[in-house]
Scaffold this motif. Structure first.
Motif, PDB file in Angstrom:
ATOM      1  N   PHE A   1      14.994   2.454  -3.496  1.00  0.00           N
ATOM      2  CA  PHE A   1      14.863   3.624  -3.555  1.00  0.00           C
ATOM      3  C   PHE A   1      13.409   3.678  -2.347  1.00  0.00           C
ATOM      4  N   LYS A   2      13.132   4.900  -1.822  1.00  0.00           N
ATOM      5  CA  LYS A   2      12.146   4.814  -0.815  1.00  0.00           C
ATOM      6  C   LYS A   2      10.800   4.924  -0.884  1.00  0.00           C
ATOM      7  N   ALA A   3       9.644   5.354  -0.604  1.00  0.00           N
ATOM      8  CA  ALA A   3       8.482   5.193  -0.625  1.00  0.00           C
ATOM      9  C   ALA A   3       8.074   6.543  -0.470  1.00  0.00           C
ATOM     10  N   LEU A   4       7.072   6.642  -1.203  1.00  0.00           N
ATOM     11  CA  LEU A   4       6.996   8.744  -1.510  1.00  0.00           C
ATOM     12  C   LEU A   4       5.791   8.384  -0.150  1.00  0.00           C
ATOM     13  N   LEU A   5       5.119   7.633   0.432  1.00  0.00           N
ATOM     14  CA  LEU A   5       3.874   8.361   1.047  1.00  0.00           C
ATOM     15  C   LEU A   5       4.095   6.255   1.836  1.00  0.00           C
TER      16      LEU A   5
ATOM     17  N   GLU B   1       1.226  -1.143   0.424  1.00  0.00           N
ATOM     18  CA  GLU B   1       0.445  -0.380  -0.369  1.00  0.00           C
ATOM     19  C   GLU B   1       1.021   1.070  -0.134  1.00  0.00           C
ATOM     20  N   ASP B   2       2.103   1.112  -0.069  1.00  0.00           N
ATOM     21  CA  ASP B   2       3.248   2.236  -0.236  1.00  0.00           C
ATOM     22  C   ASP B   2       2.926   3.618  -1.996  1.00  0.00           C
ATOM     23  N   LEU B   3       3.130   4.007  -1.746  1.00  0.00           N
ATOM     24  CA  LEU B   3       3.201   5.404  -3.236  1.00  0.00           C
ATOM     25  C   LEU B   3       4.289   5.361  -3.001  1.00  0.00           C
ATOM     26  N   ILE B   4       5.138   5.055  -4.342  1.00  0.00           N
ATOM     27  CA  ILE B   4       6.213   4.736  -4.648  1.00  0.00           C
ATOM     28  C   ILE B   4       6.215   5.808  -6.033  1.00  0.00           C
ATOM     29  N   CYS B   5       6.894   6.448  -5.713  1.00  0.00           N
ATOM     30  CA  CYS B   5       7.524   7.289  -7.383  1.00  0.00           C
ATOM     31  C   CYS B   5       9.109   6.612  -7.415  1.00  0.00           C
ATOM     32  N   LEU B   6       8.630   5.950  -9.090  1.00  0.00           N
ATOM     33  CA  LEU B   6      10.355   5.295  -9.678  1.00  0.00           C
ATOM     34  C   LEU B   6      11.143   6.336  -9.886  1.00  0.00           C
ATOM     35  N   PRO B   7      12.458   6.071  -9.276  1.00  0.00           N
ATOM     36  CA  PRO B   7      13.652   6.835 -10.555  1.00  0.00           C
ATOM     37  C   PRO B   7      12.865   6.757 -11.861  1.00  0.00           C
ATOM     38  N   PRO B   8      13.796   7.263 -12.599  1.00  0.00           N
ATOM     39  CA  PRO B   8      14.094   7.285 -14.082  1.00  0.00           C
ATOM     40  C   PRO B   8      14.509   6.010 -13.929  1.00  0.00           C
ATOM     41  N   LYS B   9      15.579   5.664 -13.978  1.00  0.00           N
ATOM     42  CA  LYS B   9      16.241   4.433 -14.408  1.00  0.00           C
ATOM     43  C   LYS B   9      15.337   2.900 -14.658  1.00  0.00           C
ATOM     44  N   VAL B  10      15.597   3.230 -13.321  1.00  0.00           N
ATOM     45  CA  VAL B  10      13.980   1.951 -12.872  1.00  0.00           C
ATOM     46  C   VAL B  10      12.509   1.850 -13.260  1.00  0.00           C
ATOM     47  N   ALA B  11      11.794   3.173 -13.770  1.00  0.00           N
ATOM     48  CA  ALA B  11      11.181   3.696 -14.923  1.00  0.00           C
ATOM     49  C   ALA B  11      10.826   2.797 -15.970  1.00  0.00           C
ATOM     50  N   ASN B  12      12.103   3.403 -16.628  1.00  0.00           N
ATOM     51  CA  ASN B  12      12.741   3.005 -17.876  1.00  0.00           C
ATOM     52  C   ASN B  12      12.640   1.288 -17.787  1.00  0.00           C
ATOM     53  N   THR B  13      13.243   0.960 -16.838  1.00  0.00           N
ATOM     54  CA  THR B  13      13.835  -0.855 -16.958  1.00  0.00           C
ATOM     55  C   THR B  13      12.490  -1.992 -17.428  1.00  0.00           C
ATOM     56  N   LEU B  14      11.704  -1.375 -16.418  1.00  0.00           N
ATOM     57  CA  LEU B  14      10.434  -1.044 -16.270  1.00  0.00           C
ATOM     58  C   LEU B  14       9.272  -1.255 -17.542  1.00  0.00           C
ATOM     59  N   GLY B  15       9.463  -0.546 -18.718  1.00  0.00           N
ATOM     60  CA  GLY B  15       8.574  -0.209 -19.667  1.00  0.00           C
ATOM     61  C   GLY B  15       8.192   0.947 -19.442  1.00  0.00           C
ATOM     62  N   ASN B  16       8.793   2.139 -18.605  1.00  0.00           N
ATOM     63  CA  ASN B  16       8.230   3.528 -18.622  1.00  0.00           C
ATOM     64  C   ASN B  16       7.472   3.206 -17.978  1.00  0.00           C
ATOM     65  N   LEU B  17       7.484   2.456 -17.167  1.00  0.00           N
ATOM     66  CA  LEU B  17       5.391   2.386 -16.164  1.00  0.00           C
ATOM     67  C   LEU B  17       5.823   3.526 -15.422  1.00  0.00           C
TER      68      LEU B  17
END
Length: 487
Positions: free
Chosen positions: A282-286, A230-246
């Motif tokens: 990375f850490k959770a945003l909230l 249930e954590d809200l996460i802002c993915l780092p750009p490197k991780v987001a690109n690895t996951l297909g721009n999720l």
């Protein structure tokens, strides 16, 4: 009488031939009262409970050299007082009597328990710090719900059966073992349950120069990833690109040996294993402690219900307002949510208030022009129905580890622990996936209330009765029956 090769009736045959001659009627068992194990000579200790299959197998193996001339047909325990230090075993044996006639007879063997501490327990009794390996389990978050979840998994699989001592620590738990291999096996179990990173160190305790032997104390430091369900996460750009721009804004829906991520605006999902996470952590945003309750004013479905990763979601547009704003202002937010199949006008939901939150996160700053929504709904809220049933117990309960808890920290820490445990129990009621691989037991002290069953009881989530396990308990009537059977 029916004919037999001996041409004698059974009573006369038994009076002349005793097939139990030479069989022992008394034997001894070496028992460790601390870890409930029995000594298998010369140095092996086998853990077994009273009247268990393991103890029956152990006793028959001890008698095997003495009963090689007879055939054991059946074996069962005769009930004795648990504190009597006696274990009685009734055998049904067969043996050739006269002229090929097979005779069957009952034989009672009484085992006497002699208490003697095993090596690990005696070492611990002499000095509680005489452990060989310690596992320091830590997670740097503001709650202990992950450890409550791991506690039930450890109990279900018996992973802590070899521990000498379990002690609660700040933001974690310490497990002490008498053998390094037991600690390694425990670390492997934790690694298969949650994403962790671990390191090991050793300290020289003693060194015998004559025999060239070294005694070490081994310490395993295991850190659990700080991402929780249930954590809200802002993915780092490197991780987001690895996951297909999720994303980049995603919700953590499940944590096992990998992290399940869901984009609440597009229903795209991805998984991160321990190696991928610790490669770029990375850490959770909230976190879930910052959830805010909203009231649903209107819901407009956008898509039909779909299944993503075993869970059902439906995209919808919802008009919501914070419950705390009622009577103070007219702030109404229109948000896109993945909970369209659960929300109804007039209902409640828990979500993250990005409109009033003060967010200072470097990952958000890396996305130029990122338009944050006013709110992100996470789950349906049942707080109004729980208020009506406040003070009522549950029909189920959980077992807990024999853990040393430091009660000197103060009342605030005790209340925080109690609140975290209550949140964990509510998560079990609302999410059936969390109850997988957990043992829930019937609460014999639970008394259903008529008021609780009529006021909002149907819609409030609960654990079905078919998922509960009945605890083994012997009543007074059963004890008297067992005693009469033994006589």
């Amino acid at each position: 009488m029916p004919p037999n090769p001996a041409n004698m009736c059974v009573r006369c045959l038994r009076s002349r031939v005793d097939i139990t001659e030479g069989l022992p009627r008394h034997a001894s068992l070496v028992y460790c009262p601390e870890c409930r194990s029995y000594l298998q000579p010369p140095r092996t200790w086998i853990r077994a409970d009273l009247e268990s299959k393991e103890l029956l197998t152990f006793c028959l193996r001890r008698l095997k050299p003495l009963t090689r001339h007879v055939r054991i047909v059946n074996a069962e325990f005769v009930w004795t007082e648990p504190h009597s230090k006696r274990v009685k075993l009734r055998l049904r044996v067969q043996r050739e009597a006269l002229n090929g006639a097979i005779l069957e007879q009952s034989h009672l063997i009484e085992f006497t328990q002699h208490d003697n501490l095993c090596e690990s327990c005696s070492r611990f009794q002499a000095n509680p710090d005489q452990w060989v390996a310690a596992v320091q389990l830590r997670q740097h978050v503001s709650h202990r719900r992950t450890f409550f979840h791991l506690e039930q998994l450890i109990l279900r699989h018996g992973a802590a059966a070899r521990t000498l001592r379990i002690k609660e620590a700040d933001r974690g738990v310490d497990f002490f073992f008498g053998n390094r291999s037991h600690a390694i096996k425990f670390v492997d179990f934790i690694s298969g349950s949650v994403p962790v990173q671990s390191r090991s160190d050793k300290q020289l305790v003693s060194h015998d120069t004559k025999s060239n032997t070294y005694n070490y104390k081994h310490t395993f430091s295991v850190e659990i990833c700080p991402i929780c369900r249930e954590d809200l996460i802002c993915l780092p750009p490197k991780v987001a690109n690895t996951l297909g721009n999720l994303g980049p804004l995603v919700l953590c829906t499940k944590v096992s040996n990998s992290i399940s991520l869901l984009d609440p605006f597009t229903l795209r999902s991805a998984y991160l294993d321990a190696k991928q996470y610790w490669g770029s952590p990375f850490k959770a945003l909230l976190s879930s402690r910052q959830l805010v309750e909203y009231i649903i004013l209107d819901v407009e479905m956008e898509s039909s219900e779909v299944s993503v990763g075993g869970s059902k979601y439906a995209l919808a547009y919802a008009q919501v307002a914070r419950v705390s704003d009622f009577g103070k202002n007219d702030n109404i937010f229109s948000v896109r949510t993945h909970l369209g199949h659960l929300l109804n006008p007039g209902g409640y939901a828990l979500g993250y208030d990005l409109y009033g939150a003060n967010i200072n996160d470097f990952e958000v700053d890396k996305y130029r022009g990122l338009d944050l929504p006013h709110a992100i709904l996470v789950k349906k809220s049942y707080e109004d129905k729980r208020q009506k049933r406040r003070g009522k117990g549950r029909s189920w309960k959980l077992k807990s580890l024999n853990m040393e808890i430091d009660n000197t920290k103060g009342r605030m820490d005790e209340e925080k622990r109690a609140n975290d445990y209550e949140e964990f129990l509510r998560d079990l009621e609302e999410n059936p996936e969390l109850r997988f691989n957990m043992s829930l037991y019937h609460n014999n002290d639970y008394q259903p209330s008529e008021i609780a069953s009529t006021v909002g009881g149907d819609e409030l989530p609960s654990v079905p009765l078919d998922e509960l396990i009945a605890e083994l308990a012997i009543s007074d009537e059963e004890e008297s029956n067992c005693g009469s059977m033994a006589e």
